[in-house]
Motif scaffolding. Structure first.
Motif, short mmCIF file in Angstrom:
data_model
loop_
_atom_site.label_atom_id
_atom_site.label_comp_id
_atom_site.label_asym_id
_atom_site.label_seq_id
_atom_site.Cartn_x
_atom_site.Cartn_y
_atom_site.Cartn_z
N ASP A 57 19.00 -3.07 15.34
CA ASP A 57 19.48 -2.21 14.27
C ASP A 57 18.30 -1.51 13.63
O ASP A 57 17.36 -2.15 13.13
N ASP A 58 18.30 -0.17 13.65
CA ASP A 58 17.29 0.64 12.99
C ASP A 58 15.87 0.30 13.45
O ASP A 58 15.00 -0.08 12.65
N VAL A 59 15.63 0.43 14.75
CA VAL A 59 14.25 0.36 15.26
C VAL A 59 13.57 1.65 14.83
O VAL A 59 13.96 2.75 15.22
N LEU A 60 12.53 1.54 14.01
CA LEU A 60 11.95 2.68 13.31
C LEU A 60 10.75 3.23 14.10
O LEU A 60 9.82 2.50 14.41
N ILE A 61 10.80 4.54 14.40
CA ILE A 61 9.74 5.19 15.17
C ILE A 61 9.26 6.43 14.41
O ILE A 61 10.06 7.33 14.10
N LEU A 62 7.97 6.50 14.14
CA LEU A 62 7.40 7.66 13.48
C LEU A 62 7.53 8.88 14.39
O LEU A 62 7.16 8.83 15.56
N ALA A 63 8.04 9.99 13.85
CA ALA A 63 8.27 11.20 14.64
C ALA A 63 7.26 12.29 14.31
O ALA A 63 7.51 13.47 14.55
N SER A 64 6.12 11.92 13.75
CA SER A 64 5.08 12.87 13.37
C SER A 64 3.74 12.35 13.84
O SER A 64 3.53 11.14 13.96
N ASN A 65 2.82 13.26 14.10
CA ASN A 65 1.44 12.84 14.43
C ASN A 65 0.45 13.25 13.35
O ASN A 65 -0.76 13.24 13.58
N SER A 66 0.96 13.60 12.16
CA SER A 66 0.08 14.01 11.07
C SER A 66 -0.67 12.84 10.46
O SER A 66 -1.77 13.00 9.94
N LEU A 67 -0.06 11.65 10.48
CA LEU A 67 -0.68 10.46 9.92
C LEU A 67 -0.89 9.41 11.01
O LEU A 67 -0.05 9.27 11.89
N PRO A 68 -1.99 8.69 10.96
CA PRO A 68 -2.21 7.62 11.95
C PRO A 68 -1.13 6.54 11.83
O PRO A 68 -0.72 6.18 10.73
N LYS A 69 -0.68 6.03 12.97
CA LYS A 69 0.37 5.01 12.95
C LYS A 69 -0.10 3.74 12.25
O LYS A 69 0.72 3.01 11.69
N ARG A 70 -1.40 3.47 12.29
CA ARG A 70 -1.88 2.25 11.61
C ARG A 70 -1.66 2.35 10.11
O ARG A 70 -1.53 1.33 9.43
N PHE A 71 -1.60 3.58 9.58
CA PHE A 71 -1.30 3.76 8.16
C PHE A 71 0.19 3.58 7.91
O PHE A 71 0.60 2.81 7.04
N THR A 72 1.01 4.32 8.66
CA THR A 72 2.45 4.30 8.38
C THR A 72 3.07 2.94 8.68
O THR A 72 3.97 2.50 7.97
N GLU A 73 2.60 2.26 9.73
CA GLU A 73 3.15 0.93 10.03
C GLU A 73 2.80 -0.06 8.94
O GLU A 73 3.56 -0.99 8.66
N ALA A 74 1.64 0.13 8.29
CA ALA A 74 1.25 -0.76 7.21
C ALA A 74 2.07 -0.53 5.95
O ALA A 74 2.04 -1.36 5.03
N LEU A 75 2.80 0.59 5.88
CA LEU A 75 3.65 0.86 4.71
C LEU A 75 4.99 0.13 4.81
O LEU A 75 5.73 0.08 3.83
N GLU A 76 5.33 -0.38 5.98
CA GLU A 76 6.60 -1.08 6.15
C GLU A 76 6.58 -2.41 5.42
O GLU A 76 5.50 -2.94 5.11
N PRO A 77 7.75 -2.98 5.06
CA PRO A 77 9.09 -2.52 5.44
C PRO A 77 9.64 -1.46 4.50
O PRO A 77 9.21 -1.37 3.35
N TRP A 78 10.58 -0.69 5.01
CA TRP A 78 11.32 0.28 4.22
C TRP A 78 12.73 -0.26 3.95
O TRP A 78 13.31 -0.93 4.81
N ASP A 79 13.25 0.04 2.78
CA ASP A 79 14.59 -0.43 2.43
C ASP A 79 15.63 0.54 2.99
O ASP A 79 16.28 1.30 2.26
#
Length: 294
Positions: free
Chosen positions: A140-162
């Motif tokens: 359920d809701d496997v989350l995938i970043l659809a942008s390359n503007s920010l490094p994934k190591r940054f955005t993955e560290a912002l998880e979890p999202w509600d």
């Protein structure tokens, strides 16, 4: 077209919300006009810019080796930008059959010679037996970043999202913020999502095999009922140039979780090394006195 002053404002292909340069009013074009798939939902910003900035400076303050000046500069610098970042989410039902081996640890007694003396020791061995079975999992809701503007190591560290708080997409939510269009196509996003699913399925298989050790020889997964959503998630972003170096920081616009490029202060590191050397020297001196060397 700006609804306040009538100016024609051109936005980049990956930008769908900005500020009118003529009257500073929010300008929003429907996100997805340059994309085949429009957003279905988003998480509205829950933190304002001031709260996000405090979270960032508090995070910097906990980095002992960060330059003091950077924290002050970040606190007093230009405003952070609120950006809606594009994501894909995927749901899927999976059923997997597997073949592998279960390893059970046992011990054998052996005699060894150490320092000229015979000793009896217990040596671990592994007994392998075939294993096979089935596991099932609904993703359920496997989350995938659809942008390359920010490094994934940054955005993955912002998880979890509600994600339970997602609301139906409406352009009005973008007013006053910037918004990105996706540049990771849907099919490529699903390939990445399958990689994450496969890793979790492999973990499930290891649990199902049991024992002390596991070997997986083959997993055959049947995927069904796949659905997706294109969503936007809120991020506060700051980029600072400090003494010739660029530092980027991102803040989860819902929780205040912070991630960024870790800055280092050369003099703080040198001071810590010096203190460490002095402490080590003092300990060595005390030990030498106790042993009567000095």
């Amino acid at each position: 077209t700006c609804t306040s002053c009538g100016a024609q404002v051109e936005l980049g292909s990956d930008t769908h919300a900005a500020e009118c340069p003529f009257c500073a009013s929010p300008v929003v074009t429907d996100t997805g006009t340059q994309r085949h798939i429009k957003p279905r939902a988003l998480l509205p910003f829950a933190l304002d810019e001031a709260t996000a900035r405090r979270a960032m400076t508090d995070w910097l303050g906990r980095l002992w080796f960060a330059p003091n000046g950077l924290q002050d500069y970040a606190r007093k610098g230009r405003q952070m930008q609120g950006i809606y970042v594009p994501y894909w989410t995927f749901d899927a039902d999976t059923k997997s059959t597997y073949r592998g081996e279960r390893g059970t640890t046992y011990y054998v007694t052996q005699t060894v010679i150490r320092d000229g003396k015979r000793e009896t020791v217990q040596v671990p061995k592994i007994r392998w037996t075939p294993a096979s079975g089935r596991v099932a999992r609904f993703f359920d809701d496997v989350l995938i970043l659809a942008s390359n503007s920010l490094p994934k190591r940054f955005t993955e560290a912002l998880e979890p999202w509600d994600l339970a708080a997602l609301v139906p997409y409406s352009p009005e939510y973008l007013a006053g913020f910037r918004a990105e269009g996706y540049n990771l196509e849907l099919e490529h996003g699903f390939v990445e999502a399958r990689g994450r699913m496969d890793a979790i399925i492999a973990r499930d298989v290891r649990f199902d095999i049991g024992g002390d050790h596991q070997q997986i020889h083959e997993i055959d997964t049947e995927v069904s009922d796949v659905t997706f959503k294109h969503i936007l998630l809120p991020v506060w972003l700051a980029a600072y140039k400090y003494r010739g170096e660029t530092y980027r920081f991102v803040v989860n616009g819902r929780t205040g979780r912070v991630q960024g490029e870790r800055p280092w202060s050369a003099w703080k590191i040198a001071f810590a090394v010096l203190i460490g050397a002095l402490v080590a020297g003092a300990i060595g001196y005390v030990v030498a006195l106790e042993q009567g060397v000095l």
